[in-house]
Design a protein around this motif. Structure first.
Motif, PDB file in Angstrom:
ATOM      1  N   VAL A 115       3.717   1.096   4.857  1.00 45.82           N
ATOM      2  CA  VAL A 115       5.017   1.380   5.457  1.00 45.82           C
ATOM      3  C   VAL A 115       5.263   0.333   6.531  1.00 45.82           C
ATOM      4  CG1 VAL A 115       6.422   3.039   6.744  1.00 45.82           C
ATOM      5  CG2 VAL A 115       4.754   3.873   5.063  1.00 45.82           C
ATOM      6  N   TYR A 116       6.443  -0.281   6.508  1.00 45.89           N
ATOM      7  CA  TYR A 116       6.827  -1.234   7.551  1.00 45.89           C
ATOM      8  C   TYR A 116       7.652  -0.498   8.597  1.00 45.89           C
ATOM      9  CZ  TYR A 116       5.662  -4.591   3.890  1.00 45.89           C
ATOM     10  OH  TYR A 116       5.023  -5.293   2.896  1.00 45.89           O
ATOM     11  N   VAL A 117       7.377  -0.805   9.867  1.00 46.15           N
ATOM     12  CA  VAL A 117       8.106  -0.168  10.957  1.00 46.15           C
ATOM     13  C   VAL A 117       8.645  -1.252  11.885  1.00 46.15           C
ATOM     14  CG1 VAL A 117       8.026   1.499  12.839  1.00 46.15           C
ATOM     15  CG2 VAL A 117       6.544   1.809  10.848  1.00 46.15           C
ATOM     16  N   VAL A 118       9.962  -1.318  11.992  1.00 50.12           N
ATOM     17  CA  VAL A 118      10.587  -2.200  12.974  1.00 50.12           C
ATOM     18  C   VAL A 118      10.842  -1.352  14.207  1.00 50.12           C
ATOM     19  CG1 VAL A 118      12.541  -3.679  13.530  1.00 50.12           C
ATOM     20  CG2 VAL A 118      11.618  -3.655  11.202  1.00 50.12           C
ATOM     21  N   ASN A 119       9.958  -1.475  15.188  1.00 50.49           N
ATOM     22  CA  ASN A 119      10.082  -0.691  16.416  1.00 50.49           C
ATOM     23  C   ASN A 119      10.981  -1.437  17.410  1.00 50.49           C
ATOM     24  OD1 ASN A 119       9.505   1.536  18.072  1.00 50.49           O
ATOM     25  ND2 ASN A 119       7.856   0.441  19.102  1.00 50.49           N
ATOM     26  N   LYS A 120      11.378  -0.732  18.471  1.00 50.19           N
ATOM     27  CA  LYS A 120      12.302  -1.287  19.464  1.00 50.19           C
ATOM     28  C   LYS A 120      13.581  -1.744  18.764  1.00 50.19           C
ATOM     29  CE  LYS A 120       8.369  -2.769  22.284  1.00 50.19           C
ATOM     30  NZ  LYS A 120       7.733  -3.852  23.074  1.00 50.19           N
ATOM     31  N   ARG A 152       6.508  -5.927  -8.417  1.00 45.90           N
ATOM     32  CA  ARG A 152       5.924  -4.604  -8.412  1.00 45.90           C
ATOM     33  C   ARG A 152       6.142  -3.959  -9.773  1.00 45.90           C
ATOM     34  NH1 ARG A 152       3.140  -5.364  -4.287  1.00 45.90           N
ATOM     35  NH2 ARG A 152       3.848  -4.895  -2.195  1.00 45.90           N
ATOM     36  N   GLU A 153       5.076  -3.366 -10.291  1.00 46.33           N
ATOM     37  CA  GLU A 153       5.215  -2.587 -11.516  1.00 46.33           C
ATOM     38  C   GLU A 153       5.894  -1.256 -11.191  1.00 46.33           C
ATOM     39  OE1 GLU A 153       4.574  -3.721 -14.429  1.00 46.33           O
ATOM     40  OE2 GLU A 153       3.602  -5.584 -13.761  1.00 46.33           O
ATOM     41  N   PRO A 154       6.517  -0.620 -12.190  1.00 48.30           N
ATOM     42  CA  PRO A 154       7.229   0.632 -11.926  1.00 48.30           C
ATOM     43  C   PRO A 154       6.364   1.717 -11.285  1.00 48.30           C
ATOM     44  CG  PRO A 154       7.800  -0.219 -14.090  1.00 48.30           C
ATOM     45  CD  PRO A 154       6.688  -1.079 -13.580  1.00 48.30           C
ATOM     46  N   TYR A 155       5.052   1.722 -11.583  1.00 43.42           N
ATOM     47  CA  TYR A 155       4.181   2.773 -11.060  1.00 43.42           C
ATOM     48  C   TYR A 155       3.604   2.426  -9.690  1.00 43.42           C
ATOM     49  CZ  TYR A 155       0.711  -0.486 -12.901  1.00 43.42           C
ATOM     50  OH  TYR A 155      -0.014  -1.622 -13.171  1.00 43.42           O
ATOM     51  N   GLU A 156       3.843   1.220  -9.202  1.00 40.53           N
ATOM     52  CA  GLU A 156       3.276   0.789  -7.929  1.00 40.53           C
ATOM     53  C   GLU A 156       4.127   1.285  -6.759  1.00 40.53           C
ATOM     54  OE1 GLU A 156       0.821  -3.213  -8.247  1.00 40.53           O
ATOM     55  OE2 GLU A 156       2.890  -3.540  -8.875  1.00 40.53           O
ATOM     56  N   TRP A 157       3.470   1.427  -5.618  1.00 36.97           N
ATOM     57  CA  TRP A 157       4.140   1.878  -4.402  1.00 36.97           C
ATOM     58  C   TRP A 157       5.039   0.767  -3.864  1.00 36.97           C
ATOM     59  CZ3 TRP A 157       5.441   5.934  -1.663  1.00 36.97           C
ATOM     60  CH2 TRP A 157       5.781   5.792  -0.309  1.00 36.97           C
ATOM     61  N   ARG A 158       6.245   1.139  -3.496  1.00 29.14           N
ATOM     62  CA  ARG A 158       7.181   0.198  -2.869  1.00 29.14           C
ATOM     63  C   ARG A 158       7.325   0.578  -1.399  1.00 29.14           C
ATOM     64  NH1 ARG A 158      10.120  -3.012  -6.274  1.00 29.14           N
ATOM     65  NH2 ARG A 158       9.777  -2.638  -8.505  1.00 29.14           N
ATOM     66  N   GLN A 159       6.923  -0.338  -0.538  1.00 26.49           N
ATOM     67  CA  GLN A 159       6.882  -0.038   0.888  1.00 26.49           C
ATOM     68  C   GLN A 159       8.279   0.186   1.466  1.00 26.49           C
ATOM     69  OE1 GLN A 159       5.504  -2.687  -0.641  1.00 26.49           O
ATOM     70  NE2 GLN A 159       3.550  -3.289   0.309  1.00 26.49           N
ATOM     71  N   PRO A 160       8.489   1.333   2.108  1.00 32.22           N
ATOM     72  CA  PRO A 160       9.766   1.550   2.795  1.00 32.22           C
ATOM     73  C   PRO A 160       9.789   0.819   4.131  1.00 32.22           C
ATOM     74  CG  PRO A 160       8.356   3.445   3.079  1.00 32.22           C
ATOM     75  CD  PRO A 160       7.618   2.501   2.164  1.00 32.22           C
ATOM     76  N   ILE A 161      10.969   0.564   4.631  1.00 34.77           N
ATOM     77  CA  ILE A 161      11.144  -0.046   5.947  1.00 34.77           C
ATOM     78  C   ILE A 161      11.801   0.982   6.855  1.00 34.77           C
ATOM     79  CG2 ILE A 161      12.193  -1.925   7.263  1.00 34.77           C
ATOM     80  CD1 ILE A 161      12.313  -3.519   4.632  1.00 34.77           C
ATOM     81  N   CYS A 162      11.112   1.364   7.916  1.00 38.73           N
ATOM     82  CA  CYS A 162      11.649   2.337   8.865  1.00 38.73           C
ATOM     83  C   CYS A 162      11.963   1.642  10.187  1.00 38.73           C
ATOM     84  CB  CYS A 162      10.642   3.456   9.112  1.00 38.73           C
ATOM     85  SG  CYS A 162      10.208   4.400   7.637  1.00 38.73           S
ATOM     86  N   THR A 163      13.012   2.069  10.815  1.00 39.10           N
ATOM     87  CA  THR A 163      13.364   1.542  12.139  1.00 39.10           C
ATOM     88  C   THR A 163      13.196   2.654  13.162  1.00 39.10           C
ATOM     89  OG1 THR A 163      15.711   2.054  11.766  1.00 39.10           O
ATOM     90  CG2 THR A 163      14.970  -0.174  11.227  1.00 39.10           C
ATOM     91  N   THR A 164      12.572   2.324  14.274  1.00 43.93           N
ATOM     92  CA  THR A 164      12.302   3.323  15.299  1.00 43.93           C
ATOM     93  C   THR A 164      12.569   2.770  16.694  1.00 43.93           C
ATOM     94  OG1 THR A 164       9.969   2.677  15.503  1.00 43.93           O
ATOM     95  CG2 THR A 164      10.492   4.432  13.919  1.00 43.93           C
ATOM     96  N   VAL A 165      12.828   3.678  17.595  1.00 40.92           N
ATOM     97  CA  VAL A 165      12.779   3.400  19.029  1.00 40.92           C
ATOM     98  C   VAL A 165      11.798   4.430  19.567  1.00 40.92           C
ATOM     99  CG1 VAL A 165      14.069   3.157  21.178  1.00 40.92           C
ATOM    100  CG2 VAL A 165      15.186   2.646  18.999  1.00 40.92           C
ATOM    101  N   ALA A 166      10.525   4.092  19.517  1.00 41.91           N
ATOM    102  CA  ALA A 166       9.467   5.063  19.797  1.00 41.91           C
ATOM    103  C   ALA A 166       9.581   5.651  21.188  1.00 41.91           C
ATOM    104  CB  ALA A 166       8.105   4.405  19.605  1.00 41.91           C
ATOM    105  N   SER A 167      10.001   4.856  22.157  1.00 45.99           N
ATOM    106  CA  SER A 167      10.089   5.341  23.531  1.00 45.99           C
ATOM    107  C   SER A 167      11.127   6.448  23.689  1.00 45.99           C
ATOM    108  CB  SER A 167      10.432   4.175  24.478  1.00 45.99           C
ATOM    109  OG  SER A 167      11.680   3.582  24.109  1.00 45.99           O
ATOM    110  N   GLU A 168      12.072   6.538  22.738  1.00 43.53           N
ATOM    111  CA  GLU A 168      13.109   7.564  22.785  1.00 43.53           C
ATOM    112  C   GLU A 168      12.979   8.571  21.641  1.00 43.53           C
ATOM    113  OE1 GLU A 168      16.899   5.643  22.918  1.00 43.53           O
ATOM    114  OE2 GLU A 168      16.341   4.287  24.543  1.00 43.53           O
TER     115      GLU A 168
END
Length: 314
Positions: A194-199, A221-237
């Protein structure tokens, strides 16, 4: 003086929420030597099993790893899950000590009986972890924690060992720090689940997400392989935490859908064996000061010095 407790008594106390007992158990594992009295082995035998979700968090210094860990603790505790954290700090090459300061950022959870936070020094081990981290994870799993978070040192390019230890690895990036280019250069992007773009409230967050998507488009990526999601966060809030927790859960479900989770656990055991071997070899094949001086003075070449340390003079 308090009576010395047996391994069975320590394990029972730790399962009942005794933090001192948990700390003592972890200390025994961290200080285990080949010639110990069998205490560590006895402890390991008492904490077999456990089905914790092991989440690794890595990324360059300054991206907000500890702040995100604190926010994730809060999210999982709101769901009544018991959470343990192993925050790995680099040891000084001069004194062997470590700052062990990650707990300062997690102070909000210090009094929560459902949370256990442990700072761990690397003691010279490379790869962003300590040599005993795998054993510590297994212990915490066996003490019935639901989630075990491992926060790595944050050394950047060399920090890929976490991928073999954790079930789910988060790679944290932050806008304006050149992390997108760093990820490509280091290949660290390949270890993340999982990719996380913080701040993400800072300028450049959208560009960081675009960079990640562009990198992902280059990987087939093959159809059965995991595709990494990209999440955005502001962890301090606390922003974006719900989506991130859902992404972590989705990856764990994907692993559990086949033999993937068991394969991860086998890889973790193999990685721990290698880490212990590395630590043991560093002690067994220590470099004599006189030999180092001879190499520095040009009297002995490095290859010959290695053979001498290994005991092979032929």
């Amino acid at each position: 003086m308090a009576p010395v407790r047996t391994p069975a008594e320590l394990v029972a106390a730790a399962r009942a929420g005794d933090r001192r007992a948990t700390a003592r158990l972890l200390t025994v594992l961290e200080n285990q030597r080949a010639d110990d009295d069998g205490t560590a082995s006895a402890i390991a035998g008492l904490v077999k099993g456990g089905d914790a979700q092991v989440v690794g968090i890595t990324g360059s210094p300054g991206v907000g790893k500890s702040t995100l860990v604190s926010a994730l603790i809060g999210a999982w505790r709101a769901a009544s899950l018991r959470v343990a954290v192993l925050a790995v700090d680099p040891s000084s090459p001069f004194t062997g000590g470590a700052i062990l300061g990650d707990r300062v950022r997690m102070a909000d959870h210090a009094l929560d009986p459902g949370v256990y936070i442990r700072s761990v020094a690397t003691r010279g081990h490379l790869g962003g972890l300590a040599a005993t981290t795998g054993a510590a994870v297994r212990l915490l799993e066996g003490l019935d924690f639901d989630v075990v978070i491992v926060e790595t040192v944050g050394v950047g390019q060399a920090e890929v060992e976490i991928a073999s230890l954790a079930d789910t690895t988060l790679l944290l990036l932050a806008p304006g720090m050149g992390d997108g280019i760093q990820a490509v250069k280091a290949g660290v992007v390949e270890i993340a689940d999982v990719y996380v773009v913080n701040k993400a409230d800072r300028p450049g967050a959208d560009a960081a997400v675009r960079d990640l998507r562009a990198m992902m488009s280059l990987v087939r990526r093959e159809p059965y392989e995991w595709r990494q999601p990209i999440c955005t966060t502001v962890a301090s809030e606390g922003k974006g935490l719900e989506e991130l927790v859902a992404a972590i859960g989705k990856h764990h479900d994907w692993l559990a859908g086949g033999d993937r989770l068991a394969e991860k656990r086998r890889a973790r055991a193999a990685a721990e064996i290698r880490a212990r071997l590395d630590a043991a070899l560093r002690v067994r094949f220590a470099v004599p000061e006189a030999l180092a001086a001879a190499v520095a003075d040009g009297e002995v070449d490095v290859a010959s010095a290695v053979r001498r340390v290994l005991g092979d003079t032929g």
